[in-house]
Design an enzyme around this catalytic site. Structure first.
Site, PDB file in Angstrom:
ATOM      1  N   ASP A 201       0.873  -1.174   0.000  1.00  0.00           N
ATOM      2  CA  ASP A 201       0.000   0.000   0.000  1.00  0.00           C
ATOM      3  C   ASP A 201       0.908   1.221   0.000  1.00  0.00           C
ATOM      4  OD1 ASP A 201      -1.747   2.089   0.493  1.00  0.00           O
ATOM      5  OD2 ASP A 201      -2.909   1.027   1.999  1.00  0.00           O
TER       6      ASP A 201
ATOM      7  N   ILE B  54       0.194   4.413  -0.533  1.00  0.00           N
ATOM      8  CA  ILE B  54      -0.663   5.604  -0.506  1.00  0.00           C
ATOM      9  C   ILE B  54       0.081   6.867  -0.065  1.00  0.00           C
ATOM     10  CG2 ILE B  54      -1.488   5.198   1.840  1.00  0.00           C
ATOM     11  CD1 ILE B  54      -4.189   6.129   1.131  1.00  0.00           C
TER      12      ILE B  54
ATOM     13  N   LYS C  47      -3.815  11.236   0.121  1.00  0.00           N
ATOM     14  CA  LYS C  47      -2.759  11.750   0.987  1.00  0.00           C
ATOM     15  C   LYS C  47      -1.805  12.661   0.225  1.00  0.00           C
ATOM     16  CE  LYS C  47      -4.539   9.017   4.027  1.00  0.00           C
ATOM     17  NZ  LYS C  47      -5.373   9.521   5.129  1.00  0.00           N
TER      18      LYS C  47
END
Lengths: 484, 470
Positions: free
Chosen positions: B231, B233, B276
């Protein structure tokens, strides 16, 4: 052999079990359209897409509103000041004004006869996401929902694929215009219990896809009584609510239960969306409305998996709160749909083709039973292939809606302009005319010379079983998809 | 027979954890500079609010996008109708270019390997549905994002088995911890389908070392049917060295991608989102990237349950397609994050609090072990309650991130103004001073004289605090 076994375990069962249902015939006709799409100037002999239940009749009204309300967009100079607050907003409660707007729109689409509590409105990824969310809240793996057939072909995917629930179809037929009867529901319920299947509820689509009809008051009452007596849920997919040609003829479930004091309202849930009524499937606005606090609270947490883009919420919040616009839109949309429906059905009637009498939806349920060589699924498939390949119309065969009575086809009419409707009607008229002139072995029961001869056709079985990776909503010919 | 599903009647959504309870308290009493200066400052929300002006100025310069116009023509109708789960091609292209740019163009991504979802929440869940059957397990290094309990387990029925990481080596993943987790799973009769890591890490704020990444790739290499999900992100939030190394880079360097003969590339998947890096969580833009065609096919169908709004895809395709803009944004955003992190770190230092050295993320992993009454999670909860109710800072306790060591807290720094961060640090400093004061007070044997001394010290420190709050 070993490698195959390995690859079967590489992914989950859900990923490989094909229960997404996208291998059905419903999606097969798309291939023909993709290969050879109709265009009035560039390809007038191409296949006309009549398998797509889209509402393209009122974009001008929405575009006009957007032009007049630049502050509804967070990208315009007028709306830019909202940008950061909207961009950061991921609260699964949704923008309050958006929920208010949706509640307002839903109420007006029902002639103002019911009011919706904006705090019971949950967001989801389109009605696709909404239906799945409701199932996750109500059914455990293996549990079943009764669904009157014919029904929307993607229900197995939406309701069963990842939830692992199952559908028990309650088959309806033309003997009573496909109405849902208490007796049919009871029979299905009893059989399920005998089979030791746990029925958690009943799901109805009102107005119906593919029938285009609304449920009458008596049927709705009877349905509510049925679920109430058996203490099972009722999920009403009202995604076509505002496509009713004459809004006063639509009775929503909310109206029914208003007057039924004995009904356990915790059992009643509504699925909605703006994809059909407003023609905005791309914006992914799915709604779950539940009268059960527990479903609302837990469903809201689940909505994290498919929230509506805050950019879209913000724009629609403004639009749907504009009462003048909403009222004008609903009235005009109904009028245009009614007119389109009339043009289409009258055109068919000229050549003796009847549709189920309908008062809503973006499609007709067309009766071609008299044209089947044999009253079987195979007969229907052969006729369908002929319509796709020779008449060049992508229509949806009734079997793809799990209709057990062969010969019915769903034909969409709101996803094209007037000229294309005329071309489509003419093609049907020519096809029927040509077929009636052909010498046939014998007349059918109704004395109409509509029996189609298939001596030269070969049934291509491979077409039905070929797995497709075409999106059910593929838009390969959308200008947005052409390489830039 | 239960009327509702078990998912609803049990509390497996995980949203009763303290991570979410802190939010509730904040909602009841939120800080506002003017309206509620004594309210709770939200430091539990990993949002990036530092670079909106850059996005806004781009929008101001590109009005056509907002008018649903392309080459001067309205495309509203086409966008309104566009629900193809393959996604808007021009958006996927812009997205993969952006992802490559973030990785210093050391790797390239093929748009056909991207599957779009409504947020990484949706993407992570869908990936679980694709890779794990009910009861299968994924190994996750602790501490991890509290939302994973909901995203990976709730509706999928999958299990998470923790890979215990500790402060002894700055919470890095070790081979022995990985092995132990694997064995734990097997003892519990769970089939392990893979490992999921967040890189850069939430809540640690550190990017993974090449060593750790290689360890993970090695781990899945020799085990049939094992996946590695990365992940990424927070990949665009790396503001300091070491430079970000994506798992995609490791595969490329070790010649394990699709083009090679190895099947490892078939079992590594990246998750991404714009929530983000671009600070756009409201827009719900998430993605899975995989070289495994079967995964892409299955995930694509699943994305029907959470597609990205076409109007949002269109807006972002224009924005991310502007390479000059993205290059500048990435660099400027990282600099701002670096400055802000430094502010938090130095503010903590002034309060005698240290944190894990971090080079990424929107938060720091703060060491408050020395403030605990005892080295227990009960004591951590006591300290957390003091933080929320007395100090009025909503911070996230390590236990909500499944940390095995009590006393660690995640503090966010990018979701508030500099002044608010400054105030938060002052409150913290005052609290620590008072706690230290009261600890030394406890060690004094009680006597009348000393009691009055005590009262005087207390009054003095609380007066200081009030002045600062103003």
């Amino acid at each position: 052999m070993g490698l195959e076994i390995e690859s079967n375990h590489l992914l989950s069962n859900i990923a490989v079990n094909g229960k997404h249902g996208e291998n059905s015939a419903y999606f097969d006709g798309w291939k023909a359209y993709e290969r050879d799409p109709f265009h009035p100037k560039n390809n007038p002999q191409g296949v006309i897409q009549m398998g797509l239940a889209e509402n393209q009749l009122c974009f001008d009204l929405i575009e006009e509103w957007i032009r007049n309300h630049p502050e509804a967009s967070i990208c315009t100079p007028e709306g830019l000041r909202h940008f950061r607050d909207v961009a950061i907003f991921q609260d699964y409660h949704g923008l309050p004004k958006f929920r208010k707007g949706v509640a307002n729109f839903m109420s007006k689409a029902r002639g103002g006869k019911v009011k919706f509590d904006e705090d019971r409105i949950l967001m989801s990824g389109g009605a696709t996401g909404a239906n799945e969310l409701v199932m996750f809240c109500l059914a455990d793996p293996g549990d079943a929902f009764l669904i009157p057939a014919p029904y929307y072909p993607a229900f197995p995917r939406d309701l069963c694929w990842r939830t692992r629930a199952q559908i028990i179809p309650v088959h309806c037929d033309s003997s009573n215009n496909f109405k849902i009867t208490r007796a049919a529901l009871e029979a299905a319920y009893v059989k399920a219990q005998e089979d030791k299947v746990n029925v958690k509820g009943l799901l109805i689509t009102n107005p119906s896809n593919p029938l285009g009809t609304t449920l009458d008051r008596e049927t709705l009452k009877s349905v509510v009584q049925f679920i109430n007596e058996n203490n099972i849920h009722l999920v009403c997919d009202e995604i076509y609510a505002a496509t009713v040609f004459n809004s006063s003829s639509f009775v929503s479930i909310s109206e029914i239960i208003q007057d039924m004091e004995f009904c356990n309202k915790d059992l009643i849930h509504i699925v909605y969306s703006l994809s059909k009524d407003m023609g905005l499937p791309g914006f992914r606005v799915g709604i779950v409305y539940s009268n059960s606090d527990k479903v609302v609270n837990n469903g809201r947490k689940m909505s994290s998996f498919g929230l509506v883009s805050s950019q879209t919420q913000h724009m629609l919040a403004e639009m749907l709160s504009d009462d003048d616009f909403v009222e004008k839109y609903l009235a005009e949309s109904s009028r245009r749909l009614a007119q389109r429906h009339s043009v289409f059905t009258k055109g068919l009637e000229k050549v003796g083709i009847a549709c189920l009498p309908s008062n809503a939806g973006l499609f007709c349920w067309m009766n071609l039973r008299s044209m089947l060589k044999e009253q079987t699924l195979e007969g229907e498939m052969m006729l369908w292939r002929m319509i796709v390949d020779d008449v060049k119309l992508n229509v949806s065969p009734g079997s793809s809606f799990n209709c057990l009575e062969p010969g019915w086809f769903r034909v969409c009419f709101a996803n094209m302009d007037e000229e294309t409707v005329d071309v489509a009607v003419k093609r049907i008229q020519d096809f029927v005319g040509k077929e009636t002139k052909k010498p046939v072995k014998g007349k059918n029961d109704q004395g109409l010379n509509l029996r189609v001869s298939f001596s030269s056709r070969r049934f291509d079985e491979t077409v039905l079983s070929s797995p497709q990776m075409i999106s059910p909503h593929s838009s390969a010919h959308s200008p947005l998809v052409k390489a830039t | 027979m239960g009327l509702l599903s078990r998912k609803v009647t049990c509390n497996s959504h995980g949203q009763d954890s303290s991570y979410f309870l802190g939010w509730q308290e904040y909602e009841k009493n939120p800080y506002d500079e003017f309206l509620n200066p004594k309210g709770i400052i939200q430091m539990g929300l990993a949002e990036n609010q530092l670079s909106f002006d850059l996005l806004e100025s781009w929008l101001a310069k590109n009005p056509g996008v907002s008018a649903f116009e392309k080459d001067g023509k309205s495309i509203f109708r086409e966008l309104a109708l566009f629900q193809d789960y393959h996604g808007l091609p021009v958006f996927k292209k812009a997205l993969v270019d952006f992802m490559a740019e973030i990785r210093g163009n050391k790797v390239a991504f093929d748009p056909s390997g991207i599957v779009l979802f409504a947020g990484s929440t949706s993407a992570n869940e869908a990936l679980m549905f694709c890779l794990a059957d009910q009861g299968d397990a994924f190994l996750l290094p602790t501490p991890y994002y509290p939302g994973f309990d909901r995203d990976l387990k709730w509706r999928t029925g999958a299990e998470i088995v923790p890979i215990q990481c500790t402060s002894s080596n700055n919470f890095q993943i070790t081979e022995s911890a990985l092995q132990r987790a694997y064995e734990d799973a097997q003892k519990r009769n769970l089939t392990v389908k893979g490992v999921l890591v967040t890189n850069p890490s939430n809540p640690l704020g550190t990017s993974m070392s090449r060593n750790e990444l290689n360890l993970l790739v090695d781990f899945i290499s020799d085990k049939a049917d094992m996946h590695l999900i990365s992940d990424e992100i927070y990949s665009g939030t790396v503001f300091d060295s070491p430079a970000f190394v994506s798992v995609a880079e490791i595969l490329k360097d070790r010649n394990l991608t699709k083009d090679s003969e190895s099947d490892v590339g078939n079992r590594v998947h990246v998750v991404y989102s714009l929530s983000k890096d671009l600070g756009l969580p409201g827009f719900r833009v998430g993605a899975i990237y995989s070289e495994n065609d079967t995964v892409v096919a299955a995930a694509t169908k699943m994305s029907s349950f959470g597609l990205v709004s076409s109007q949002t895809q269109y807006l972002l395709s224009a924005m991310l397609g502007d390479k000059k803009f993205t290059r500048n944004y990435i660099s400027e955003n990282q600099q701002r994050l670096k400055r802000r992190q430094k502010m938090l770190v130095s503010g903590l230092q002034k309060a005698g609090i240290s944190c894990l050295k971090s080079n990424a993320g929107l938060f720091c992993w703060v060491d408050m072990r020395h403030l605990l009454q005892s080295s227990t999670f009960e004591a951590e909860m006591e300290l957390w309650k003091k933080m929320v109710y007395d100090v009025r800072l909503n911070i996230s306790p390590g236990s909500s991130c499944h940390c095995t060591e009590p006393g660690w807290f995640r503090l966010c720094f990018a979701n508030m103004s500099e002044d608010t961060l400054d105030l938060a640090m002052k409150r913290l400093k005052a609290f620590v001073a008072e706690s230290t004061g009261s600890r030394s007070r406890r060690s004094i044997h009680s006597s009348g004289k000393r009691k009055s001394l005590t009262k005087w010290v207390f009054r003095l420190s609380s007066r200081d605090r009030e002045q600062e709050d103003r």
